[in-house]
Design a protein around this motif. Structure first.
Motif, PDB file in Angstrom:
ATOM      1  N   UNK A 165       4.360  -2.052  -8.709  1.00  0.00           N
ATOM      2  CA  UNK A 165       4.489  -0.679  -9.194  1.00  0.00           C
ATOM      3  C   UNK A 165       5.308  -0.628 -10.480  1.00  0.00           C
ATOM      4  N   UNK A 166       6.364  -1.415 -10.562  1.00  0.00           N
ATOM      5  CA  UNK A 166       7.162  -1.468 -11.789  1.00  0.00           C
ATOM      6  C   UNK A 166       6.329  -1.925 -12.976  1.00  0.00           C
ATOM      7  N   UNK A 167       5.435  -2.880 -12.745  1.00  0.00           N
ATOM      8  CA  UNK A 167       4.636  -3.435 -13.840  1.00  0.00           C
ATOM      9  C   UNK A 167       3.479  -2.548 -14.251  1.00  0.00           C
ATOM     10  N   UNK A 168       2.876  -1.852 -13.276  1.00  0.00           N
ATOM     11  CA  UNK A 168       1.610  -1.171 -13.536  1.00  0.00           C
ATOM     12  C   UNK A 168       1.661   0.342 -13.410  1.00  0.00           C
ATOM     13  N   UNK A 169       2.650   0.859 -12.722  1.00  0.00           N
ATOM     14  CA  UNK A 169       2.679   2.286 -12.432  1.00  0.00           C
ATOM     15  C   UNK A 169       1.767   2.690 -11.293  1.00  0.00           C
ATOM     16  N   UNK A 170       1.109   1.714 -10.657  1.00  0.00           N
ATOM     17  CA  UNK A 170       0.217   1.987  -9.537  1.00  0.00           C
ATOM     18  C   UNK A 170       0.833   1.471  -8.239  1.00  0.00           C
ATOM     19  N   UNK A 171       0.268   1.936  -7.127  1.00  0.00           N
ATOM     20  CA  UNK A 171       0.713   1.476  -5.821  1.00  0.00           C
ATOM     21  C   UNK A 171      -0.171   0.331  -5.344  1.00  0.00           C
ATOM     22  N   UNK A 172       0.462  -0.647  -4.730  1.00  0.00           N
ATOM     23  CA  UNK A 172      -0.279  -1.767  -4.158  1.00  0.00           C
ATOM     24  C   UNK A 172      -0.968  -1.340  -2.873  1.00  0.00           C
ATOM     25  N   UNK A 173      -2.140  -1.894  -2.616  1.00  0.00           N
ATOM     26  CA  UNK A 173      -2.810  -1.659  -1.336  1.00  0.00           C
ATOM     27  C   UNK A 173      -1.995  -2.309  -0.219  1.00  0.00           C
ATOM     28  N   UNK A 174      -2.030  -1.756   0.999  1.00  0.00           N
ATOM     29  CA  UNK A 174      -1.234  -2.313   2.106  1.00  0.00           C
ATOM     30  C   UNK A 174      -1.907  -3.525   2.748  1.00  0.00           C
ATOM     31  N   UNK A 175      -2.303  -4.479   1.917  1.00  0.00           N
ATOM     32  CA  UNK A 175      -2.951  -5.703   2.357  1.00  0.00           C
ATOM     33  C   UNK A 175      -2.083  -6.889   1.970  1.00  0.00           C
ATOM     34  N   UNK A 176      -2.091  -7.931   2.790  1.00  0.00           N
ATOM     35  CA  UNK A 176      -1.354  -9.136   2.416  1.00  0.00           C
ATOM     36  C   UNK A 176      -2.095 -10.370   2.887  1.00  0.00           C
ATOM     37  N   UNK A 177      -1.778 -11.464   2.243  1.00  0.00           N
ATOM     38  CA  UNK A 177      -2.277 -12.771   2.661  1.00  0.00           C
ATOM     39  C   UNK A 177      -1.076 -13.687   2.842  1.00  0.00           C
ATOM     40  N   UNK A 178      -0.917 -14.235   4.030  1.00  0.00           N
ATOM     41  CA  UNK A 178       0.184 -15.152   4.300  1.00  0.00           C
ATOM     42  C   UNK A 178      -0.029 -16.441   3.517  1.00  0.00           C
ATOM     43  N   UNK A 179       0.964 -16.921   2.788  1.00  0.00           N
ATOM     44  CA  UNK A 179       0.816 -18.184   2.056  1.00  0.00           C
ATOM     45  C   UNK A 179       0.338 -19.317   2.961  1.00  0.00           C
TER      46      UNK A 179
ATOM     47  N   UNK B 199     -13.380  -3.821   7.365  1.00  0.00           N
ATOM     48  CA  UNK B 199     -12.165  -4.138   8.106  1.00  0.00           C
ATOM     49  C   UNK B 199     -10.908  -3.636   7.415  1.00  0.00           C
ATOM     50  N   UNK B 200     -10.992  -3.273   6.123  1.00  0.00           N
ATOM     51  CA  UNK B 200      -9.784  -2.953   5.353  1.00  0.00           C
ATOM     52  C   UNK B 200      -9.835  -1.617   4.627  1.00  0.00           C
ATOM     53  N   UNK B 201     -11.024  -1.012   4.486  1.00  0.00           N
ATOM     54  CA  UNK B 201     -11.083   0.169   3.642  1.00  0.00           C
ATOM     55  C   UNK B 201     -10.292   1.343   4.193  1.00  0.00           C
ATOM     56  N   UNK B 202     -10.172   1.451   5.511  1.00  0.00           N
ATOM     57  CA  UNK B 202      -9.356   2.553   6.059  1.00  0.00           C
ATOM     58  C   UNK B 202      -7.895   2.349   5.690  1.00  0.00           C
ATOM     59  N   UNK B 203      -7.403   1.119   5.799  1.00  0.00           N
ATOM     60  CA  UNK B 203      -6.009   0.840   5.445  1.00  0.00           C
ATOM     61  C   UNK B 203      -5.765   1.078   3.960  1.00  0.00           C
ATOM     62  N   UNK B 204      -6.721   0.661   3.126  1.00  0.00           N
ATOM     63  CA  UNK B 204      -6.565   0.873   1.688  1.00  0.00           C
ATOM     64  C   UNK B 204      -6.564   2.361   1.363  1.00  0.00           C
ATOM     65  N   UNK B 205      -7.450   3.121   2.007  1.00  0.00           N
ATOM     66  CA  UNK B 205      -7.501   4.558   1.770  1.00  0.00           C
ATOM     67  C   UNK B 205      -6.190   5.232   2.167  1.00  0.00           C
ATOM     68  N   UNK B 206      -5.634   4.827   3.294  1.00  0.00           N
ATOM     69  CA  UNK B 206      -4.339   5.395   3.716  1.00  0.00           C
ATOM     70  C   UNK B 206      -3.245   5.020   2.733  1.00  0.00           C
ATOM     71  N   UNK B 207      -3.284   3.801   2.253  1.00  0.00           N
ATOM     72  CA  UNK B 207      -2.228   3.356   1.348  1.00  0.00           C
ATOM     73  C   UNK B 207      -2.245   4.044   0.010  1.00  0.00           C
ATOM     74  N   UNK B 208      -3.410   4.572  -0.366  1.00  0.00           N
ATOM     75  CA  UNK B 208      -3.510   5.260  -1.644  1.00  0.00           C
ATOM     76  C   UNK B 208      -3.070   6.716  -1.570  1.00  0.00           C
ATOM     77  N   UNK B 209      -2.863   7.216  -0.374  1.00  0.00           N
ATOM     78  CA  UNK B 209      -2.422   8.604  -0.237  1.00  0.00           C
ATOM     79  C   UNK B 209      -0.968   8.727  -0.657  1.00  0.00           C
ATOM     80  N   UNK B 210      -0.601   9.847  -1.342  1.00  0.00           N
ATOM     81  CA  UNK B 210       0.792  10.010  -1.773  1.00  0.00           C
ATOM     82  C   UNK B 210       1.723  10.227  -0.602  1.00  0.00           C
TER      83      UNK B 210
END
Length: 281
Positions: free
Chosen positions: A160-174, A270-281
């Motif tokens: 967010x600091x770099x782009x002004x956008x919010x990250x999607x609530x998705x992650x990948x474990x290293x 499998x992820x679009x609902x989570x992404x949609x929720x994460x984009x809500x203010x």
């Protein structure tokens, strides 16, 4: 990611069956069953989901150029990894690059901030973790669920600091290393984990002498199926044959010729609902 590919034949077959189920869901499940949020229709009946984890960033400009020319939107998983320029992948030098990718409409998730590997579950509900980068690099650290969630959040905050956008609530474990308990802990604080498909492991971190670019390209074009999540990186230290754009460009061309199209994980059932929720203010 530092993934291996020496799965047993039985495990590979089981994984392939699981991913075929995902592909079937991509092709057949109505959007309303997964999410009530409006979702743009996929561009074709044979979708693929291209993802990149951070790395030394040496090929990042080449990757961005190829994606832009082919009009492919990808999903990037961000960690603050050491770069060829003796900086880090989320530092001030790379902030404009990430901002430009965000403006192009790519999707972004967390790869933990310090590229933190899961090592083991503890009886008390905590986890043994080891960071690849940062002040604790190379040392095992005990983290509880809140600490792990904070580690995921650090990449989101920096994004967010770099782009002004919010990250999607998705992650990948290293390394793809995790346990059911770790995934449950991340889920409770709003993060959904994204693995990759067996055929989607594009091999850019494998040794060049055993897996030359030609072999990786041929294998990918032969094995990738609709619905697969593909995995590559923005630079791997150990590989001598540079994977991008040498493999990336003909791979995109070849997959398109086979009737595939590309989408971000915002369109994956499998992820679009989570992404949609994460984009809500």
């Amino acid at each position: 990611m530092r993934a291996g590919c020496d799965l047993s034949r039985r495990v590979r077959a089981a994984a392939a069956l699981a991913l075929r189920a995902v592909a079937a869901a991509v092709l057949a499940v109505p959007a309303g069953v997964v999410s009530s949020a409006p979702v743009a229709p996929l561009a074709c009946a044979r979708p693929l989901f291209l993802t990149f984890d951070t790395g030394h960033m040496g090929v990042a400009p080449l990757v961005a150029d190829v994606l832009a020319r082919h009009q492919v939107r990808a999903t990037f998983f961000l960690a603050n990894e050491r770069t060829l320029t003796d900086g880090s992948s989320l530092d001030a030098q790379w902030a404009p690059w990430w901002k430009a990718r965000a403006a192009e409409g790519h999707l972004f998730g967390s790869h933990t901030h310090d590229h933190v590997y899961w090592r083991a579950d503890r009886p008390d509900g905590r986890f043994d973790m080891r960071a690849t980068f940062g002040p604790d690099a190379g040392r095992t650290r005990v983290m509880d669920a809140a600490a792990y969630c904070a580690e995921l959040d650090r990449s989101a905050t920096r994004f967010t600091q770099m782009t002004g956008q919010r990250m999607a609530p998705l992650f990948r474990a290293p390394g793809g290393k995790h346990s059911p308990a770790l995934l449950a802990a991340a889920s409770r604080c709003g993060w959904a984990h994204v693995p990759w498909s067996p055929a989607g492991f594009l091999g850019d971190e494998l040794p060049s002498e055993r897996y030359p670019n030609r072999m990786l390209l041929e294998r990918a074009l032969r094995d990738i199926r609709p619905g697969d999540i593909l995995l590559a990186h923005l630079g791997i230290w150990s590989r001598q044959d540079v994977w991008a754009p040498a493999v990336l460009e003909p791979l995109l061309d070849g997959l398109r010729q086979r009737g595939h199209c590309f989408a971000t994980l915002a369109e994956h059932p499998a992820y679009r609902a989570a992404v949609a929720r994460g984009r809500q203010p």
